[in-house]
Design a protein around this motif. Sequence first.
Motif, PDB file in Angstrom:
ATOM      1  N   UNK A   1       0.870  -1.169   0.000  1.00 56.49           N
ATOM      2  CA  UNK A   1       0.000   0.000   0.000  1.00 56.49           C
ATOM      3  C   UNK A   1       0.911   1.224   0.000  1.00 56.49           C
ATOM      4  N   UNK A   2       0.359   2.425  -0.137  1.00 59.56           N
ATOM      5  CA  UNK A   2       1.227   3.601  -0.254  1.00 59.56           C
ATOM      6  C   UNK A   2       2.314   3.722   0.824  1.00 59.56           C
ATOM      7  N   UNK A   3       2.025   3.445   2.072  1.00 54.15           N
ATOM      8  CA  UNK A   3       3.046   3.571   3.117  1.00 54.15           C
ATOM      9  C   UNK A   3       3.245   2.285   3.895  1.00 54.15           C
ATOM     10  N   UNK A   4       3.004   1.147   3.243  1.00 50.91           N
ATOM     11  CA  UNK A   4       3.029  -0.112   3.962  1.00 50.91           C
ATOM     12  C   UNK A   4       3.398  -1.262   3.039  1.00 50.91           C
ATOM     13  N   UNK A   5       4.267  -2.129   3.515  1.00 53.86           N
ATOM     14  CA  UNK A   5       4.542  -3.403   2.850  1.00 53.86           C
ATOM     15  C   UNK A   5       4.238  -4.480   3.880  1.00 53.86           C
ATOM     16  N   UNK A   6       3.352  -5.383   3.518  1.00 47.24           N
ATOM     17  CA  UNK A   6       3.005  -6.470   4.440  1.00 47.24           C
ATOM     18  C   UNK A   6       3.526  -7.786   3.880  1.00 47.24           C
ATOM     19  N   UNK A   7       4.222  -8.523   4.716  1.00 43.69           N
ATOM     20  CA  UNK A   7       4.719  -9.856   4.377  1.00 43.69           C
ATOM     21  C   UNK A   7       4.096 -10.827   5.361  1.00 43.69           C
ATOM     22  N   UNK A   8       3.454 -11.878   4.841  1.00 41.66           N
ATOM     23  CA  UNK A   8       2.878 -12.896   5.704  1.00 41.66           C
ATOM     24  C   UNK A   8       3.258 -14.263   5.178  1.00 41.66           C
ATOM     25  N   UNK A   9       3.658 -15.126   6.089  1.00 42.23           N
ATOM     26  CA  UNK A   9       3.972 -16.511   5.759  1.00 42.23           C
ATOM     27  C   UNK A   9       3.132 -17.387   6.664  1.00 42.23           C
ATOM     28  N   UNK A  10       2.276 -18.190   6.063  1.00 39.60           N
ATOM     29  CA  UNK A  10       1.450 -19.141   6.803  1.00 39.60           C
ATOM     30  C   UNK A  10       2.053 -20.520   6.643  1.00 39.60           C
ATOM     31  N   UNK A  11       2.086 -21.271   7.750  1.00 36.09           N
ATOM     32  CA  UNK A  11       2.579 -22.652   7.682  1.00 36.09           C
ATOM     33  C   UNK A  11       1.669 -23.540   8.499  1.00 36.09           C
ATOM     34  N   UNK A  12       2.026 -24.786   8.641  1.00 39.50           N
ATOM     35  CA  UNK A  12       1.164 -25.762   9.309  1.00 39.50           C
ATOM     36  C   UNK A  12       1.297 -25.754  10.826  1.00 39.50           C
ATOM     37  N   UNK A  13       2.204 -24.943  11.371  1.00 39.23           N
ATOM     38  CA  UNK A  13       2.372 -24.922  12.829  1.00 39.23           C
ATOM     39  C   UNK A  13       1.196 -24.224  13.491  1.00 39.23           C
ATOM     40  N   UNK A  14       1.080 -24.448  14.772  1.00 37.57           N
ATOM     41  CA  UNK A  14      -0.015 -23.811  15.531  1.00 37.57           C
ATOM     42  C   UNK A  14       0.497 -22.705  16.384  1.00 37.57           C
TER      43      UNK A  14
END
Length: 80
Positions: free
Chosen positions: A67-80
């Motif tokens: 977004x204009x002032x934001x970079x979001x990085x998300x990694x989903x895995x099988x852990x809880x």
Amino acid sequence: MCVDATAIRPAPTVADARERTWSFLDSLQKPAVAPEAAGTVVLVVSELVTNALCYGGGTYTLRLSVCPDLIEVAVDDASR
């Protein structure tokens, strides 16, 4: 306006995830992300994907959003 890359398929290795992240950042309209910020984003992706591969069951999904002032990085895995 935000750009989302939730459709990025899981990459089998950390190097693949870094390459896909660079490709995503390069595909944005210029100058969407400063070069030093892009390097930091790739470093964060590398660390999160390494953790997912080592401790999260070996599979993950990478999601990137800008977004204009934001970079979001998300990694989903099988852990809880």
